[in-house]
Design an enzyme around this catalytic site. Structure first.
Site, short mmCIF file in Angstrom:
data_model
loop_
_atom_site.label_atom_id
_atom_site.label_comp_id
_atom_site.label_asym_id
_atom_site.label_seq_id
_atom_site.Cartn_x
_atom_site.Cartn_y
_atom_site.Cartn_z
N CYS A 73 -19.73 -4.89 5.70
CA CYS A 73 -18.90 -6.02 6.09
C CYS A 73 -17.42 -5.68 6.15
CB CYS A 73 -19.12 -7.14 5.08
SG CYS A 73 -18.92 -6.59 3.38
C1 LIG Z 1 -22.87 -4.66 1.53
S1 LIG Z 1 -23.67 -3.25 0.97
C2 LIG Z 1 -25.28 -3.86 0.59
C3 LIG Z 1 -25.44 -4.33 -0.82
C4 LIG Z 1 -26.84 -4.73 -1.19
N1 LIG Z 1 -27.35 -5.76 -0.32
C5 LIG Z 1 -26.93 -5.22 -2.64
O1 LIG Z 1 -27.24 -6.38 -2.85
O2 LIG Z 1 -26.68 -4.42 -3.56
C6 LIG Z 1 -23.95 -2.34 2.46
C7 LIG Z 1 -24.66 -1.03 2.27
O3 LIG Z 1 -24.90 -0.46 3.55
C8 LIG Z 1 -24.89 0.94 3.41
N2 LIG Z 1 -24.70 1.53 4.75
C9 LIG Z 1 -23.56 1.56 5.48
N3 LIG Z 1 -23.77 2.17 6.65
C10 LIG Z 1 -25.08 2.54 6.67
C11 LIG Z 1 -25.88 3.23 7.62
N4 LIG Z 1 -25.39 3.64 8.80
N5 LIG Z 1 -27.16 3.46 7.31
C12 LIG Z 1 -27.68 3.05 6.10
N6 LIG Z 1 -26.95 2.39 5.17
C13 LIG Z 1 -25.66 2.14 5.45
C14 LIG Z 1 -23.76 1.20 2.44
O4 LIG Z 1 -23.91 2.46 1.82
C15 LIG Z 1 -23.89 0.02 1.48
O5 LIG Z 1 -24.63 0.38 0.34
#
Ligand SMILES: C[S@@+](CC[C@H](N)C(=O)[O-])C[C@H]1O[C@@H](n2cnc3c(N)ncnc32)[C@H](O)[C@@H]1O
Length: 344
Positions: free
Chosen positions: A89
């Protein structure tokens, strides 16, 4: 474990098969812990952050963790009940720079691609409330038209975690999509009586403990002295950081960054100031304010742990969302069974 923290699998219906969840952008698993508490089973988790994956594997070695870019994730399993996930985000967030061209802004398309492959009965997407702002409107419209095209009805809205028993004011957009009927969002459970910072962390004094993410922060003596004079809820003008009011829910815990004395942006974990001590919160205290159970061990550097916690969906909010979705799916199963009986 306190009442306001999540209890694992507390309400799993004994006679029913657990609903099967595929989790995208799992981070350190806040959303997943909520679904687990509602009796679901995480059959796959996807994240490209190796430290977040370490946390997942440490706490749930039985989970199937795909550590890599979601663009390379091409699952083909059948019988998935729910896809959950909170795409990054940073590009939408009013806390960040909010670059409209940040490539991470478009990762919801990957989420929708996986939904299209797996055809789950329900989906849950979580994000910052700023996704509802006009400047981000194309993304939200894209998600909604994608859901419609795939045959989902949906409900969406901004929920405040504090209204669900989380000791923190944190407003998040939640979208619930359903194939079998019209979904609705969960109703607040704690709108009249919020859980406070005092309720959540007052008992964590005493020994620091590195393995429990409760390490002493290092502050210069003059900074600690200035912070010791701040009243509840007051902001330190130099670092633009507030001291928590012990008798209210905390302000939003963020993933990282903060401000230096010259307004410069700082890397690392810079949570709010402790309500009773002249220091910033530890990662463990921040985890408490995110309603993570004390048994959930965080892996990686302190910055990485802070990022994981600050990015997470508060477990108690996740639990309310999960109960809502499980209830909707079980009700749909009941309707289908009743129809079959009537036509038999
Ligand atoms: C907002 S956090 C999610 C948190 C999770 N929903 C929780 O409750 O703990 C977004 C996550 O997306 C991952 N992310 C970002 N880009 C990504 C990608 N291209 N592929 C996989 N994961 C990704 C980040 O590492 C991060 O952990």
């Amino acid at each position: 474990m306190s009442d306001w923290q999540s209890n694992r699998k507390q309400s799993a219906p004994a006679a029913e098969e657990p609903l099967r969840v595929v989790s995208l952008f799992t981070g350190c698993g806040g959303l997943d812990l909520g679904f687990e508490a509602a009796g679901c089973e995480t059959i796959a988790a996807v994240d490209n952050d190796f430290e977040a994956c370490k946390t997942l594997r440490h706490n749930r070695p039985e989970w199937n963790v795909f550590e890599g870019d979601i663009c390379d994730y091409n699952p083909s399993m059948r019988g998935v009940d729910i896809v959950i996930g909170g795409p990054p985000c940073q590009g939408f967030s009013s806390a960040g720079k909010g670059d409209p061209n940040d490539p991470r802004n478009f990762l919801w398309k990957e989420y929708m691609r996986v939904v299209e492959r797996l055809k789950p009965r329900a989906m849950v997407l979580e994000n910052v409330s700023a996704l509802t702002h006009k400047k981000n409107g194309d993304h939200l419209t894209g998600i909604m038209s994608g859901l419609e095209a795939q045959g989902y009805q949906f409900a969406y809205g901004v929920l405040n975690a504090a209204d669900f028993g989380v000791p923190q004011a944190r407003r998040r957009l939640v979208v619930i999509g359903l194939r079998e009927g019209k979904p609705s969002l969960p109703e607040p459970t704690h709108a009249r009586k919020h859980v406070t910072v005092r309720d959540a962390i007052a008992d964590i004094d005493g020994e620091f403990d590195e393995d429990w993410s409760h390490t002493p922060p290092k502050h210069a003596a003059h900074v600690a002295e200035r912070w010791s004079e701040l009243g509840p809820g007051e902001t330190d003008p130099n670092y633009r950081r507030a001291r928590l009011d012990p008798d209210k829910p905390a302000t939003t815990i963020r993933a990282g960054g903060g401000y230096g004395p010259k307004g410069n942006h700082l890397a690392g974990f810079h949570p709010p100031i402790h309500p009773f001590q002249p220091r910033q919160l530890t990662v463990r205290e921040a985890a408490r304010l995110q309603s993570f159970p004390d048994t959930w061990i965080l892996k990686g550097s302190k910055t990485a742990q802070g990022r994981q916690i600050g990015n997470a969906v508060p477990v108690k909010l996740a639990e309310a969302i999960a109960h809502q979705v499980v209830g909707l799916l079980r009700a749909a199963e009941g309707r289908i069974a009743a129809n079959e009986e009537a036509t038999a």
